[in-house]
Design an enzyme around this catalytic site. Structure first.
Site, PDB file in Angstrom:
ATOM      1  N   ARG A 100       0.469   9.776 -16.976  1.00 37.87           N
ATOM      2  CA  ARG A 100      -0.712   9.805 -17.857  1.00 37.87           C
ATOM      3  C   ARG A 100      -0.363  10.315 -19.241  1.00 37.87           C
ATOM      4  NH1 ARG A 100      -2.186  14.768 -19.012  1.00 37.87           N
ATOM      5  NH2 ARG A 100      -1.335  16.396 -17.670  1.00 37.87           N
ATOM      6  N   SER A 101       0.734  11.118 -19.335  1.00 40.31           N
ATOM      7  CA  SER A 101       1.057  11.802 -20.581  1.00 40.31           C
ATOM      8  C   SER A 101       2.564  12.055 -20.580  1.00 40.31           C
ATOM      9  CB  SER A 101       0.263  13.118 -20.590  1.00 40.31           C
ATOM     10  OG  SER A 101       0.603  13.951 -21.665  1.00 40.31           O
TER      11      SER A 101
ATOM     12  N   ARG B  85       0.818  -1.223   0.000  1.00 37.30           N
ATOM     13  CA  ARG B  85       0.000   0.000   0.000  1.00 37.30           C
ATOM     14  C   ARG B  85       0.843   1.260   0.000  1.00 37.30           C
ATOM     15  NH1 ARG B  85      -4.287  -1.614   4.785  1.00 37.30           N
ATOM     16  NH2 ARG B  85      -5.165  -3.444   3.747  1.00 37.30           N
TER      17      ARG B  85
ATOM     18  N   CYS C  22       1.609  15.135 -14.733  1.00 36.74           N
ATOM     19  CA  CYS C  22       1.811  14.123 -15.784  1.00 36.74           C
ATOM     20  C   CYS C  22       2.349  12.842 -15.162  1.00 36.74           C
ATOM     21  CB  CYS C  22       2.777  14.656 -16.831  1.00 36.74           C
ATOM     22  SG  CYS C  22       2.070  15.998 -17.775  1.00 36.74           S
TER      23      CYS C  22
ATOM     24  N   ASN D 124      12.123  12.359 -16.928  1.00 38.24           N
ATOM     25  CA  ASN D 124      11.258  11.766 -15.897  1.00 38.24           C
ATOM     26  C   ASN D 124      11.814  10.430 -15.397  1.00 38.24           C
ATOM     27  OD1 ASN D 124       8.372  13.033 -17.642  1.00 38.24           O
ATOM     28  ND2 ASN D 124       9.140  13.800 -15.710  1.00 38.24           N
TER      29      ASN D 124
ATOM     30  N   ALA E 224       6.047  22.553 -26.380  1.00 35.91           N
ATOM     31  CA  ALA E 224       4.643  22.951 -26.594  1.00 35.91           C
ATOM     32  C   ALA E 224       4.036  23.354 -25.255  1.00 35.91           C
ATOM     33  CB  ALA E 224       3.872  21.784 -27.201  1.00 35.91           C
TER      34      ALA E 224
ATOM     35  N   HIS F   9       3.853  10.278 -26.478  1.00 32.67           N
ATOM     36  CA  HIS F   9       3.725  11.009 -27.746  1.00 32.67           C
ATOM     37  C   HIS F   9       4.993  11.740 -28.181  1.00 32.67           C
ATOM     38  CE1 HIS F   9       2.015  13.432 -24.388  1.00 32.67           C
ATOM     39  NE2 HIS F   9       2.832  14.358 -24.860  1.00 32.67           N
ATOM     40  N   ILE F  10       5.094  11.849 -29.493  1.00 30.97           N
ATOM     41  CA  ILE F  10       6.163  12.653 -30.092  1.00 30.97           C
ATOM     42  C   ILE F  10       5.464  13.811 -30.804  1.00 30.97           C
ATOM     43  CG2 ILE F  10       8.041  12.699 -31.787  1.00 30.97           C
ATOM     44  CD1 ILE F  10       8.440   9.679 -31.249  1.00 30.97           C
ATOM     45  N   TYR F  11       5.775  15.040 -30.407  1.00 33.98           N
ATOM     46  CA  TYR F  11       5.145  16.215 -31.028  1.00 33.98           C
ATOM     47  C   TYR F  11       5.583  16.348 -32.491  1.00 33.98           C
ATOM     48  CZ  TYR F  11       3.106  17.905 -26.696  1.00 33.98           C
ATOM     49  OH  TYR F  11       2.325  18.032 -25.573  1.00 33.98           O
TER      50      TYR F  11
HETATM   51  N1  LIG Z   1       4.992  20.005 -23.704  1.00 30.01           N
HETATM   52  C1  LIG Z   1       5.534  19.830 -22.499  1.00 30.01           C
HETATM   53  N2  LIG Z   1       6.508  18.914 -22.363  1.00 30.01           N
HETATM   54  C2  LIG Z   1       7.097  18.719 -21.155  1.00 30.01           C
HETATM   55  O1  LIG Z   1       7.998  17.858 -21.079  1.00 30.01           O
HETATM   56  C3  LIG Z   1       6.654  19.489 -20.047  1.00 30.01           C
HETATM   57  C4  LIG Z   1       5.645  20.444 -20.240  1.00 30.01           C
HETATM   58  N3  LIG Z   1       5.101  20.587 -21.471  1.00 30.01           N
HETATM   59  N4  LIG Z   1       5.207  21.211 -19.225  1.00 30.01           N
HETATM   60  C5  LIG Z   1       5.735  21.095 -17.891  1.00 30.01           C
HETATM   61  C6  LIG Z   1       7.026  20.425 -17.792  1.00 30.01           C
HETATM   62  C7  LIG Z   1       8.256  21.248 -18.082  1.00 30.01           C
HETATM   63  N5  LIG Z   1       9.182  20.212 -18.539  1.00 30.01           N
HETATM   64  C8  LIG Z   1      10.388  20.476 -19.167  1.00 30.01           C
HETATM   65  C9  LIG Z   1      10.528  21.607 -19.937  1.00 30.01           C
HETATM   66  C10 LIG Z   1      11.736  21.876 -20.569  1.00 30.01           C
HETATM   67  C11 LIG Z   1      12.796  21.009 -20.406  1.00 30.01           C
HETATM   68  C12 LIG Z   1      14.100  21.360 -21.071  1.00 30.01           C
HETATM   69  O2  LIG Z   1      14.217  22.356 -21.732  1.00 30.01           O
HETATM   70  N6  LIG Z   1      15.134  20.566 -20.908  1.00 30.01           N
HETATM   71  C13 LIG Z   1      16.470  20.814 -21.452  1.00 30.01           C
HETATM   72  C14 LIG Z   1      17.435  21.265 -20.385  1.00 30.01           C
HETATM   73  C15 LIG Z   1      16.924  22.295 -19.456  1.00 30.01           C
HETATM   74  C16 LIG Z   1      17.923  22.752 -18.401  1.00 30.01           C
HETATM   75  O3  LIG Z   1      19.082  22.311 -18.360  1.00 30.01           O
HETATM   76  O4  LIG Z   1      17.535  23.548 -17.557  1.00 30.01           O
HETATM   77  C17 LIG Z   1      17.036  19.515 -22.025  1.00 30.01           C
HETATM   78  O5  LIG Z   1      17.954  19.600 -22.840  1.00 30.01           O
HETATM   79  O6  LIG Z   1      16.571  18.450 -21.615  1.00 30.01           O
HETATM   80  C18 LIG Z   1      12.659  19.865 -19.625  1.00 30.01           C
HETATM   81  C19 LIG Z   1      11.441  19.606 -19.002  1.00 30.01           C
HETATM   82  C20 LIG Z   1       8.546  18.939 -18.550  1.00 30.01           C
HETATM   83  N7  LIG Z   1       7.183  19.332 -18.749  1.00 30.01           N
HETATM   84  O1  LIG Z   2       6.942  15.804 -16.075  1.00 28.44           O
HETATM   85  C1  LIG Z   2       6.346  16.021 -17.153  1.00 28.44           C
HETATM   86  C2  LIG Z   2       5.484  17.111 -17.325  1.00 28.44           C
HETATM   87  C3  LIG Z   2       4.882  17.286 -18.516  1.00 28.44           C
HETATM   88  N1  LIG Z   2       5.071  16.412 -19.543  1.00 28.44           N
HETATM   89  C4  LIG Z   2       4.392  16.684 -20.847  1.00 28.44           C
HETATM   90  C5  LIG Z   2       3.405  15.685 -21.348  1.00 28.44           C
HETATM   91  C6  LIG Z   2       2.538  16.526 -22.297  1.00 28.44           C
HETATM   92  O2  LIG Z   2       3.210  16.670 -23.536  1.00 28.44           O
HETATM   93  C7  LIG Z   2       2.500  17.876 -21.593  1.00 28.44           C
HETATM   94  C8  LIG Z   2       1.260  18.060 -20.744  1.00 28.44           C
HETATM   95  O3  LIG Z   2       0.142  18.218 -21.562  1.00 28.44           O
HETATM   96  P1  LIG Z   2      -1.282  17.536 -21.213  1.00 28.44           P
HETATM   97  O4  LIG Z   2      -2.186  18.054 -22.288  1.00 28.44           O
HETATM   98  O5  LIG Z   2      -1.690  18.038 -19.852  1.00 28.44           O
HETATM   99  O6  LIG Z   2      -1.106  16.054 -21.257  1.00 28.44           O
HETATM  100  O7  LIG Z   2       3.655  17.879 -20.741  1.00 28.44           O
HETATM  101  C9  LIG Z   2       5.936  15.352 -19.399  1.00 28.44           C
HETATM  102  O8  LIG Z   2       6.162  14.557 -20.333  1.00 28.44           O
HETATM  103  N2  LIG Z   2       6.528  15.186 -18.196  1.00 28.44           N
END
Ligand SMILES: Nc1nc(=O)c2c([nH]1)NC[C@@H]1CN(c3ccc(C(=O)N[C@@H](CCC(=O)O)C(=O)O)cc3)CN21
Ligand SMILES: O=c1ccn([C@H]2C[C@H](O)[C@@H](COP(=O)(O)O)O2)c(=O)[nH]1
Length: 281
Positions: free
Chosen positions: A183-184, A138, A157, A194, A280, A224-226
């Site tokens: 979930r996403s 649990r 997510c 992650n 995105a 998903h892949i954007y």
């Molecule tokens: N569309 C989307 N995808 C995501 O993965 C995501 C969201 N939205 N919204 C909330 C958070 C923000 N997240 C993110 C956003 C940007 C990076 C990024 O730019 N990573 C860079 C390095 C950043 C750094 O060193 O500070 C990389 O190269 O991985 C990573 C996670 C994950 N989550």
């Molecule tokens: O830790 C994270 C936070 C966010 N994401 C991604 C997954 C989706 O591409 C977006 C969230 O959009 P929803 O429409 O709410 O699903 O952020 C992630 O992979 N990991």
């Protein structure tokens, strides 16, 4: 080649070859220029990482190790929902004028709940159970709290962890396994991010609760892949790969709340060139 590279390459090929497009569907996220961000997606992707064999950092491109641990500590240790407590800018687009992302992530980890033993938040409850009742089935955290969803700027997510202590086959040692429910997942931006965050969390909890690390099972509902990431992913998965790096965590830290970003290192980490990733929103 690291196991993590192999899993990532196979998953991306599977999504690209067998996934379905969301083009024309009513989607939420947009690109910076205002156009809708469609994806190719696969439902129900499950990946298993044996943390006793290697740390699952991709070598195809560099994992932003320090920033991803910083975000993990922001959620699980500082239990903050304010970007002022975060050292990167990854959450800037989802924060309000005060820096809050609403009742998401760290906020939920800090909420105290009533148990027989008194009031505890979800993190302290996991640590309490792992130390006092390790064979419980649990030991679960959950950030997807329906009554608070309307006050979250982005719904969580990676929303749930299930911890499970198991006998290591053929030995008297106990290992800490976990399932991360997501979930996403934006595969290019955040899949390895992650996975590695939660791999670090399993290492941290195993150390402070007296276990060896076992498996991390990553269950992704919508992988998903954007659309604008597709050419980047296609190039990425053809790159040369290297052996997994060595994971170092300061062995002297025995209290979960004492870990700092500086207590973690990836040693002998070889990786491919940087890619620019539009995110995105
Ligand atoms: N569309 C989307 N995808 C995501 O993965 C995501 C969201 N939205 N919204 C909330 C958070 C923000 N997240 C993110 C956003 C940007 C990076 C990024 O730019 N990573 C860079 C390095 C950043 C750094 O060193 O500070 C990389 O190269 O991985 C990573 C996670 C994950 N989550
Ligand atoms: O830790 C994270 C936070 C966010 N994401 C991604 C997954 C989706 O591409 C977006 C969230 O959009 P929803 O429409 O709410 O699903 O952020 C992630 O992979 N990991």
């Amino acid at each position: 080649m690291s196991l993590a590279d192999q899993i990532f390459i196979n998953m991306c090929k599977d999504i690209l070859e067998n996934g379905t497009s969301t083009e024309g569907e009513k989607v939420r996220p947009k690109w910076e220029d205002g156009s809708y961000a469609y994806t190719i997606k696969k439902f129900g992707v499950v990946n298993r990482y044996d943390l006793s064999k290697e740390f699952p950092a991709l070598t195809l491109r560099k994992l932003a190790f320090k920033s991803c641990i910083d975000e993990l500590l922001w959620i699980w240790q500082k239990k903050s929902n304010n970007i002022k407590d975060l050292n990167s800018h990854i959450w800037d687009s989802w924060a309000d004028e005060n820096g809050s992302i609403g009742k998401a992530y760290g906020y939920q980890m800090g909420v105290k709940h009533k148990y027989k033993e008194g009031y505890m938040d979800q993190v302290d409850r996991v640590i309490y159970e792992l130390k006092n009742n390790p064979f419980s089935r649990r030991i679960i955290t959950n950030m997807y709290v329906h009554q608070d969803l309307h006050e979250m700027n982005l719904y969580p997510c990676a929303y749930s962890m299930t911890f499970n202590v198991t006998n290591k086959p053929g030995s008297d040692k106990l290992v800490l396994n976990a399932i991360l429910n997501q979930r996403s997942n934006d595969i290019l931006t955040a899949n390895n991010w992650n996975v590695c965050q939660y791999a670090v969390l399993v290492h941290m909890l195993a150390q402070v609760c007296g276990y060896e690390v076992g498996e991390l099972v990553h269950v992704i509902a919508d992988a998903h892949i954007y659309d604008r990431h597709i050419p980047i992913v296609k190039e990425l998965i053809t790159r040369p790969t290297y052996d997994a790096p060595e994971f170092y965590m300061n062995p002297d830290v025995k209290d979960f709340y004492d870990f700092k970003v500086e207590d973690f290192e990836l040693r002998n980490y070889k990786y491919g060139p940087k890619v620019d990733i539009p995110v995105a929103v």
